[in-house]
Scaffold this active site. Structure first.
Site, PDB file in Angstrom:
ATOM      1  N   THR A   1      19.758 -28.240 -11.849  1.00 42.51           N
ATOM      2  CA  THR A   1      19.230 -27.068 -11.178  1.00 42.51           C
ATOM      3  C   THR A   1      19.476 -27.459  -9.738  1.00 42.51           C
ATOM      4  O   THR A   1      19.867 -28.595  -9.479  1.00 42.51           O
ATOM      5  CB  THR A   1      17.720 -26.976 -11.537  1.00 42.51           C
ATOM      6  OG1 THR A   1      17.607 -26.618 -12.900  1.00 42.51           O
ATOM      7  CG2 THR A   1      16.946 -26.016 -10.687  1.00 42.51           C
TER       8      THR A   1
ATOM      9  N   THR B   1      19.411 -22.110 -10.942  1.00 42.17           N
ATOM     10  CA  THR B   1      19.899 -22.996 -12.004  1.00 42.17           C
ATOM     11  C   THR B   1      20.823 -22.321 -12.991  1.00 42.17           C
ATOM     12  O   THR B   1      20.770 -21.105 -13.184  1.00 42.17           O
ATOM     13  CB  THR B   1      18.688 -23.569 -12.780  1.00 42.17           C
ATOM     14  OG1 THR B   1      19.113 -24.626 -13.614  1.00 42.17           O
ATOM     15  CG2 THR B   1      17.996 -22.519 -13.623  1.00 42.17           C
TER      16      THR B   1
ATOM     17  N   ASN C   1      20.814 -24.476 -15.694  1.00 39.93           N
ATOM     18  CA  ASN C   1      20.168 -25.345 -16.677  1.00 39.93           C
ATOM     19  C   ASN C   1      21.205 -26.359 -17.180  1.00 39.93           C
ATOM     20  O   ASN C   1      22.376 -26.046 -17.312  1.00 39.93           O
ATOM     21  CB  ASN C   1      19.596 -24.533 -17.836  1.00 39.93           C
ATOM     22  CG  ASN C   1      18.479 -25.249 -18.546  1.00 39.93           C
ATOM     23  OD1 ASN C   1      17.869 -26.143 -17.991  1.00 39.93           O
ATOM     24  ND2 ASN C   1      18.219 -24.857 -19.772  1.00 39.93           N
TER      25      ASN C   1
ATOM     26  N   ASP D   1      14.968 -22.950 -22.551  1.00 39.17           N
ATOM     27  CA  ASP D   1      13.640 -23.058 -21.933  1.00 39.17           C
ATOM     28  C   ASP D   1      12.578 -22.266 -22.691  1.00 39.17           C
ATOM     29  O   ASP D   1      11.393 -22.378 -22.382  1.00 39.17           O
ATOM     30  CB  ASP D   1      13.680 -22.614 -20.466  1.00 39.17           C
ATOM     31  CG  ASP D   1      14.178 -23.744 -19.559  1.00 39.17           C
ATOM     32  OD1 ASP D   1      14.265 -24.895 -20.029  1.00 39.17           O
ATOM     33  OD2 ASP D   1      14.477 -23.476 -18.385  1.00 39.17           O
TER      34      ASP D   1
ATOM     35  N   SER E   1       9.819 -21.374 -16.902  1.00 39.07           N
ATOM     36  CA  SER E   1      10.553 -22.308 -16.035  1.00 39.07           C
ATOM     37  C   SER E   1       9.596 -23.327 -15.435  1.00 39.07           C
ATOM     38  O   SER E   1       8.381 -23.127 -15.442  1.00 39.07           O
ATOM     39  CB  SER E   1      11.218 -21.519 -14.908  1.00 39.07           C
ATOM     40  OG  SER E   1      11.788 -22.392 -13.958  1.00 39.07           O
ATOM     41  N   SER E   2      10.154 -24.404 -14.904  1.00 39.44           N
ATOM     42  CA  SER E   2       9.370 -25.360 -14.103  1.00 39.44           C
ATOM     43  C   SER E   2       9.731 -25.272 -12.625  1.00 39.44           C
ATOM     44  O   SER E   2       9.221 -26.054 -11.811  1.00 39.44           O
ATOM     45  CB  SER E   2       9.638 -26.796 -14.578  1.00 39.44           C
ATOM     46  OG  SER E   2       9.233 -26.949 -15.905  1.00 39.44           O
TER      47      SER E   2
ATOM     48  N   GLY F   1      15.364 -30.759 -11.394  1.00 43.21           N
ATOM     49  CA  GLY F   1      14.817 -31.869 -12.187  1.00 43.21           C
ATOM     50  C   GLY F   1      14.144 -31.449 -13.475  1.00 43.21           C
ATOM     51  O   GLY F   1      13.376 -32.237 -14.041  1.00 43.21           O
TER      52      GLY F   1
HETATM   53  N1  GLY Z   1      15.900 -24.744 -16.495  1.00 41.05           N
HETATM   54  C1  GLY Z   1      14.934 -25.522 -15.814  1.00 41.05           C
HETATM   55  C2  GLY Z   1      13.728 -24.740 -15.466  1.00 41.05           C
HETATM   56  O1  GLY Z   1      13.808 -23.559 -15.237  1.00 41.05           O
HETATM   57  O2  GLY Z   1      12.662 -25.283 -15.434  1.00 41.05           O
END
Ligand code: GLY
Length: 568
Positions: free
Chosen positions: A377, A395, A397, A419, A448-449, A469
């Protein structure tokens, strides 16, 4: 990155970051500029962003130009075939956010990654055509530019077209990265990519992307429709049909970015603004910081066993709640107020004990009166000369997303469907588990994170921060904020400082290798923590900006990659 290079990098990070609580060492500053700053994952992208601002553009013009430049020069994560989130703060102090996260196509369904026995089919959600969500990036940057941009759209798109057409030289990192993925590119594409090597890529080799330049020209000339309709949309759907993929012309035409309310909270007198669901970033970050606030970390000391323990235990608890409660707010009801209630967060830490490690089997998601990359990302931070700030994480991903490139259009498609929770309780590529709140449904956004974040103090912009990350994004942003707020580090120093990560499940603490003292690690082990060190890769690539007391801007570009701060 080779193990030797990694060792040297970590040694450098340690030298730059060791700090005892009593001493007040001179702050090692990053790039400092008077007016405006861009910190992004590639020097060409940072340069394009800063040039747009020098030519009269604002942070939102620079956002569009930088995002598209990253799609050209940083194809492992920069994208037009993926999605992202933007948090902004205008010079007036107004804040807001934009969600341009991918969506499940209309033909998607809850059990699409399960076999006839109800088991998850390995890799189906993470590589190849079935892993692709409806992309959001072009809709996102077009919406942000339409609302806030100053320069003509064509002017902010043009620089990326020129780099795609005229070529750009590979950095050492980029050439190694492309060499690692040659087999995957060949496996998932039946044509030669611009990234296909004759033998191996070398530093300085030039990449030309004529098809991508044509796609960007359609975006320049037709705006959002240049991607979601007409030739680009037809090429995406042709790619889908070639491999029985799910995305239709209707999915593309209907895609819209969403303006969302931000998650806002205060930490030791600083106002923090971050991304709301469908990113878990803001809620988890708020939980982490509010669970940490009662502890006097400064007195306890930086990276002492006690401080690290408090942080690990807060992380364990926040990620347990993430798994249970968070998902797309357009589909599930999220108990945000309850998750952020001070009494709840105090109660969450009540069983914390300095003498022994908590156990994730003992920590379930919390209960209350109820009314869930790649690490690849990328994050960029921008402040303009007017005082507007944008924090953007975007991202595909994994590295290069699904690895599928749209033939004739020259860009990679994401693998963001991974995700979602393919099956309740079964971990995704990041080891993250999720439950019903993040199950798959047509048109739903996957959790998402990504944690693009802004900080203000006394009514003024203080910091812009974020990182890639995967699951480690939230904990890297958390640690960077603590490094500055609690431990008074400068921006570059806070970014350089080694990082660690815990995410409830698996019940393991990951430390950046060779970056923490043997004493810290053995103390934590003696208390029962399971530690992963040595083979773990670096954690995150934070790109951030700090407003210094005299109003100048310090860029913190992460030395863990080709990240570059440029200002004027
Ligand atoms: N694909 C990583 C996130 O969105 O957390």
């Amino acid at each position: 990155m080779s193990k030797n290079t990694l060792g040297l990098l970590i040694l450098f990070l340690v030298v730059f970051s060791c700090k005892s609580p009593e001493s007040a060492p001179e702050i090692q500053r990053g790039v400092v500029a008077q007016n405006a700053m861009v910190v992004a994952a590639h020097p060409i992208a940072s340069k394009i962003g800063i040039e747009v601002m020098k030519n009269g553009g604002n942070a939102f013009d620079a956002m569009a130009a930088t995002e598209l430049a990253l799609a050209v020069v940083y194809p492992r994560a920069g994208n037009i075939g993926g999605g992202g989130f933007m948090v902004y703060r205008l010079a007036s102090g107004e804040t807001g956010s934009l969600d341009y996260r991918e969506k499940a196509p209309n033909a998607a369904h809850r059990d699409m990654y399960l076999d006839e026995n109800g088991e998850v089919i390995p890799d189906k959600s993470s590589v190849g055509i079935f892993s692709v969500g409806v992309p959001g990036t072009v809709a996102g940057i077009a919406a942000a530019h339409k609302k806030f941009g100053k320069l003509p759209w064509a002017e902010v798109v043009q620089p990326a077209i020129e780099v795609a057409r005229n070529g750009y030289p590979l950095t050492e990192n980029a050439s190694k990265n492309l060499n690692r993925f040659q087999e995957a590119f060949a496996q998932h594409n039946d044509f030669r990519l611009p990234f296909t090597a004759d033998s191996i890529w070398q530093t300085g080799d030039t990449i030309y992307q004529a098809n991508l330049a044509e796609t960007l020209e359609r975006i320049r000339d037709q705006g959002k429709a240049g991607f979601y309709e007409g030739k680009t949309a037809e090429l995406i759907v042709a790619e889908m049909q070639k491999h029985n993929g799910l995305i239709s012309l209707e999915d593309l035409k209907n895609y819209e970015a969403q303006w969302r309310k931000t998650i806002d909270f205060e930490y030791r007198g600083y106002q923090i603004t971050s991304m709301a669901p469908p990113s878990s970033g803001g809620i988890c970050l708020a939980q982490l910081m509010k669970m940490t606030e009662p502890f006097d970390l400064k007195k306890m000391g930086h990276h002492t066993p006690e401080t690290v323990q408090v942080m690990i235990e807060a992380e364990r608890r926040a990620y347990a709640d993430r798994a249970q409660y968070l998902g797309d707010p357009d589909f599930v009801s999220i108990p945000t107020d309850s998750l952020l209630a001070p009494a709840y967060l105090t109660r969450r830490m009540q069983d914390f004990n300095y003498n022994r490690a908590g156990k994730s089997t003992d920590i379930q998601s919390g209960t209350f009166a109820l009314t869930n990359e790649s690490t690849e990302t990328t994050h960029y931070s921008i402040v303009d000369a007017e005082g507007n700030a944008v924090s953007i994480t975007t991202t595909l991903n994994s590295y290069f997303g699904s690895k599928v490139m749209v033939a004739g259009a020259g860009f990679f498609l994401n693998n963001e469907m991974d995700d979602f929770s393919a099956k309740p309780g079964v971990p995704n590529q990041f080891g993250l588990v999720g439950y019903e709140a993040n199950s798959i449904a047509p048109g739903k956004r996957m959790l998402s994170s990504m944690t693009p974040t802004l900080v203000s103090k006394d009514g003024k912009l203080f910091m812009v921060v974020g990182t890639p990350g995967g699951s480690t994004i939230i904990t890297s942003v958390y640690q960077t904020l603590l490094n500055v707020i609690d431990f008074q580090m400068g921006m570059q120093e806070a970014v350089n400082t080694p990082r660690f990560h815990h995410q409830w499940l698996p019940d393991i603490v990951r430390f950046e290798p060779e970056a923490f003292s043997a004493g810290l690690i053995s103390t934590l082990k003696s208390k029962g923590y399971l530690i992963e060190e040595g083979n773990a890769p670096v954690i995150g690539q934070v790109n951030a900006i700090l407003v210094l007391p005299n109003g100048t801007l310090e860029g913190g570009a992460d030395p863990r990659g080709d990240n570059t701060a440029m200002g004027y």
